[in-house]
Motif scaffolding. Sequence first.
Motif, PDB file in Angstrom:
ATOM      1  N   PHE A  24       0.832  -1.206   0.000  1.00 27.82           N
ATOM      2  CA  PHE A  24       0.000   0.000   0.000  1.00 27.82           C
ATOM      3  C   PHE A  24       0.865   1.255   0.000  1.00 27.82           C
ATOM      4  CE2 PHE A  24      -2.114   3.365   2.447  1.00 27.82           C
ATOM      5  CZ  PHE A  24      -3.221   3.588   1.643  1.00 27.82           C
ATOM      6  N   VAL A  25       1.841   1.288   0.886  1.00 27.27           N
ATOM      7  CA  VAL A  25       2.731   2.450   0.977  1.00 27.27           C
ATOM      8  C   VAL A  25       3.533   2.611  -0.314  1.00 27.27           C
ATOM      9  CG1 VAL A  25       4.746   3.381   2.189  1.00 27.27           C
ATOM     10  CG2 VAL A  25       2.850   2.406   3.489  1.00 27.27           C
ATOM     11  N   CYS A  28       1.340   4.002  -3.114  1.00 26.59           N
ATOM     12  CA  CYS A  28       1.075   5.431  -2.902  1.00 26.59           C
ATOM     13  C   CYS A  28       2.296   6.279  -3.226  1.00 26.59           C
ATOM     14  CB  CYS A  28       0.611   5.672  -1.468  1.00 26.59           C
ATOM     15  SG  CYS A  28      -1.053   5.070  -1.151  1.00 26.59           S
ATOM     16  N   SER A  31       2.747   6.328  -6.989  1.00 29.14           N
ATOM     17  CA  SER A  31       1.721   7.186  -7.568  1.00 29.14           C
ATOM     18  C   SER A  31       2.083   8.656  -7.390  1.00 29.14           C
ATOM     19  CB  SER A  31       0.370   6.880  -6.921  1.00 29.14           C
ATOM     20  OG  SER A  31      -0.642   7.650  -7.481  1.00 29.14           O
ATOM     21  N   LEU A  32       2.628   8.994  -6.246  1.00 33.43           N
ATOM     22  CA  LEU A  32       3.069  10.365  -5.992  1.00 33.43           C
ATOM     23  C   LEU A  32       4.226  10.746  -6.913  1.00 33.43           C
ATOM     24  CD1 LEU A  32       2.797  12.907  -4.212  1.00 33.43           C
ATOM     25  CD2 LEU A  32       4.448  11.854  -2.660  1.00 33.43           C
ATOM     26  N   VAL A  58      -2.730   8.351 -11.551  1.00 37.24           N
ATOM     27  CA  VAL A  58      -2.807   8.554 -10.100  1.00 37.24           C
ATOM     28  C   VAL A  58      -4.095   7.964  -9.546  1.00 37.24           C
ATOM     29  CG1 VAL A  58      -3.013  10.321  -8.319  1.00 37.24           C
ATOM     30  CG2 VAL A  58      -1.254  10.519 -10.060  1.00 37.24           C
ATOM     31  N   GLY A  62      -2.654   5.363  -6.470  1.00 36.36           N
ATOM     32  CA  GLY A  62      -2.875   5.870  -5.121  1.00 36.36           C
ATOM     33  C   GLY A  62      -4.301   6.286  -4.831  1.00 36.36           C
ATOM     34  N   LEU A  65      -6.407   3.191  -3.909  1.00 36.94           N
ATOM     35  CA  LEU A  65      -5.951   2.680  -2.613  1.00 36.94           C
ATOM     36  C   LEU A  65      -6.331   3.620  -1.482  1.00 36.94           C
ATOM     37  CD1 LEU A  65      -2.460   1.328  -3.625  1.00 36.94           C
ATOM     38  CD2 LEU A  65      -4.392  -0.003  -2.871  1.00 36.94           C
ATOM     39  N   GLY A  66      -6.227   4.906  -1.734  1.00 34.08           N
ATOM     40  CA  GLY A  66      -6.592   5.882  -0.719  1.00 34.08           C
ATOM     41  C   GLY A  66      -8.072   5.833  -0.376  1.00 34.08           C
ATOM     42  N   SER A  70      -9.405   4.684   3.194  1.00 35.54           N
ATOM     43  CA  SER A  70     -10.196   5.664   3.935  1.00 35.54           C
ATOM     44  C   SER A  70     -11.563   5.107   4.312  1.00 35.54           C
ATOM     45  CB  SER A  70     -10.386   6.934   3.107  1.00 35.54           C
ATOM     46  OG  SER A  70      -9.155   7.517   2.829  1.00 35.54           O
TER      47      SER A  70
END
Length: 104
Positions: A24-25, A28, A31-32, A58, A62, A65-66, A70
């Motif tokens: 996950f990290v 992200c 993606s950033l 993006v 991310g 996944l975000g 969330s």
Amino acid sequence: MKIQYTTIDSLVAAGIELLIVTSFVLACVLSLVIAIKGIRAYRESRDRGIAWLTAGIVLLGGGALGVSFSLASLGTIPHWIVITGANLVRLAGVVIIIVTIYEL
């Protein structure tokens, strides 16, 4: 609170949880990185296609996944809503990418 694992099954479960969090990290962060590179490319060329393509990528990475993380962290939302929300974000990313590719 100390987490103790006494069986092989619990060690495997801990490894799987670590793999999930790590992936996950990593997704992200990547993606950033794509977002930053896309923004830089857009600033240099002023090509809107690059900006839209970056937004789609993006959302696929991310963004989905975000949204999934969330919604799942709220705890009161049914699992099918979490999955549907993440899939809708992915779908939006794919549609943006397809529209961008075929407009160029």
